[in-house]
Design a protein around this motif. Sequence first.
Motif, mmCIF file in Angstrom:
data_model
loop_
_atom_site.group_PDB
_atom_site.id
_atom_site.type_symbol
_atom_site.label_atom_id
_atom_site.label_comp_id
_atom_site.label_asym_id
_atom_site.label_seq_id
_atom_site.Cartn_x
_atom_site.Cartn_y
_atom_site.Cartn_z
ATOM 1 N N SER A 72 11.829 64.844 11.146
ATOM 2 C CA SER A 72 11.208 64.740 12.460
ATOM 3 C C SER A 72 10.805 63.295 12.693
ATOM 4 N N CYS A 73 10.598 62.941 13.968
ATOM 5 C CA CYS A 73 10.229 61.570 14.319
ATOM 6 C C CYS A 73 8.767 61.542 14.734
ATOM 7 N N SER A 74 7.969 60.720 14.022
ATOM 8 C CA SER A 74 6.569 60.610 14.419
ATOM 9 C C SER A 74 6.420 59.587 15.538
ATOM 10 N N GLY A 75 7.475 58.786 15.738
ATOM 11 C CA GLY A 75 7.447 57.781 16.801
ATOM 12 C C GLY A 75 7.468 58.410 18.184
ATOM 13 N N CYS A 76 8.503 59.205 18.444
ATOM 14 C CA CYS A 76 8.641 59.756 19.797
ATOM 15 C C CYS A 76 8.526 61.276 19.823
ATOM 16 N N GLY A 77 8.497 61.903 18.649
ATOM 17 C CA GLY A 77 8.361 63.348 18.596
ATOM 18 C C GLY A 77 9.573 64.101 19.124
ATOM 19 N N LEU A 89 17.301 57.002 10.807
ATOM 20 C CA LEU A 89 16.758 56.296 11.966
ATOM 21 C C LEU A 89 16.833 57.237 13.163
ATOM 22 N N CYS A 90 15.730 57.365 13.893
ATOM 23 C CA CYS A 90 15.678 58.305 15.013
ATOM 24 C C CYS A 90 16.745 57.953 16.053
ATOM 25 N N PRO A 91 17.589 58.909 16.433
ATOM 26 C CA PRO A 91 18.637 58.634 17.430
ATOM 27 C C PRO A 91 18.059 58.353 18.818
ATOM 28 N N THR A 92 16.797 58.741 19.060
ATOM 29 C CA THR A 92 16.193 58.518 20.374
ATOM 30 C C THR A 92 15.453 57.179 20.441
ATOM 31 N N CYS A 93 14.584 56.911 19.448
ATOM 32 C CA CYS A 93 13.745 55.710 19.549
ATOM 33 C C CYS A 93 13.990 54.697 18.425
ATOM 34 N N GLY A 94 14.751 55.076 17.391
ATOM 35 C CA GLY A 94 15.067 54.125 16.326
ATOM 36 C C GLY A 94 14.030 54.028 15.223
HETATM 37 ZN ZN LIG Z 1 11.981 58.885 17.747
#
Ligand SMILES: [Zn+2]
Lengths: 113, 242
Positions: A72-77, A89-94
Motif C-alpha cells: 500500500s502507499c502511505s503517500g497517496c493512499g 514505487l507507487c504507480p500513482t505518486c512515486g
Molecule cells: Zn502513492
Amino acid sequence: MHEAAIAQGVLDLAIRTAMQNGGGRIQRIKLRLGEFRGVVREALDFSFEAIKRGTLADQAELEVETVKLRVSCSGCGECECSPRDYNFLCPTCGDPLQIIAGREMQLEYVDLE
Amino acid sequence: MCQVKVETNILEFNDDLAAHNRQHFRDQGLFVVNFMSAPGAGKTSVLEQTIRRMKNDYRIGVIEGDLMTTIDADRIAALGVPAHQITTGTICHLDARMVHNALHSFPVEGLDVLFIENVGNLVCPVEFDLGEDMRVMVYSTVEGAEKPKKYPMMFHESTAVLLNKVDLIPYAGVSLDELQRNVREVSPTTTIFPLSCRTGEGIDEWIAWLKTQIATRQRAEHHFPRAPLHTHTHAHAHTHVH
Ligand SMILES: [Zn+2]
C-alpha cells in the motif's frame, strides 16, 4: 538450502506444542508462508520429510498456505495492490510502497491425535 | 483429535537469539554491519578497502562466514585487524547462533565496529537476523541488470547497495542507469553507491556515509556509555544460561 533450517524450526515448534498439550502424535501442521520469502516449497517438503522420522510428527502432514505479496502507499493512499515486477514505487505518486502482506512465515496450528 | 493454535514465527529460535546478540552489541557500543552478496561480487575486496580507510579512526573486527576455506579471513587478518572465521560447512548462510557462538571465542569488547561477511548467497542469508545494525549488499555490475528483480528480497532488506565493479560497465553490456533503476524499484529507500575496488572510484562516498551512520547511532546512545574495557568480558556480560 535455508529450507532445512526452516523445516527444523517448524518441527521444533510443532513438537513443543504437542508436548505442552499432552504429548499426542501430530497429524497435521499448518503454515502460512508469504510469497515474498525465498522459501522453495519442494525443498521445504523434502527437508521436513527427512527430519520428521522417529518424532511425534512422524505421520504429520504439512499444509502450506501461500500469502500473496500486497503493498500500500502511505503517500497517496491510492494503491493497495500486488506490485508488478517487484516495483515498490507507487504507480500513482512515486512514493515507496509498504508491504502489508507476503512476508509471513508462521506456524498457524497443529492437529493432535 | 484437537487443534492447537500456535501462530508463532517459524524462525523464532533465530530471532530470539538475534535479539540477544543485538543487546550484547548495544551494551558494547558496537556498530555491526552484515555484508551480503552473491559469490564473487567482491565482498571481501569491499571490506579490505573499507577497513584500510577506517582502521585508523575505529577499532574494527571482522567475522567471516565461509563454507570451507579461510582465504577471506586471511586477507582480512593481513590488514592487521582481528578476524574470526565461522566455517559453515554445508550451510549456505550465517544464523544468529553461529554469530553468538563466535562471540565466545572472538572477544568484541573494546571494538567500535564489527563487520560480518556473510556466506556468498542471494537467498538464504536474508532470512536470518544476526542482530546487526545494518545490512549492506554488494552487487557487481557484471552480474547483469536483472539481479534485483530475480532476488528482490535481499535488495529490499539492505540499507545500502554497493554497486561494485563500475569500471567493468563498458564490458558488462549494461548501463549504470538501468542497474540503479532496477535496484531503486525493488528497494526505493536503499542508498546506492556505485564504486570500484580496483580504481577506488566511489569508495570515499561510501565511507563518508558509513561514518555518518555510525556517528548517528553513537549520538543516539551517548547516554548509555560503554562499559570500561578492563572490567567487561563477554562471559560476565550474561546473566543467563546459554
Ligand atoms: Zn502513492
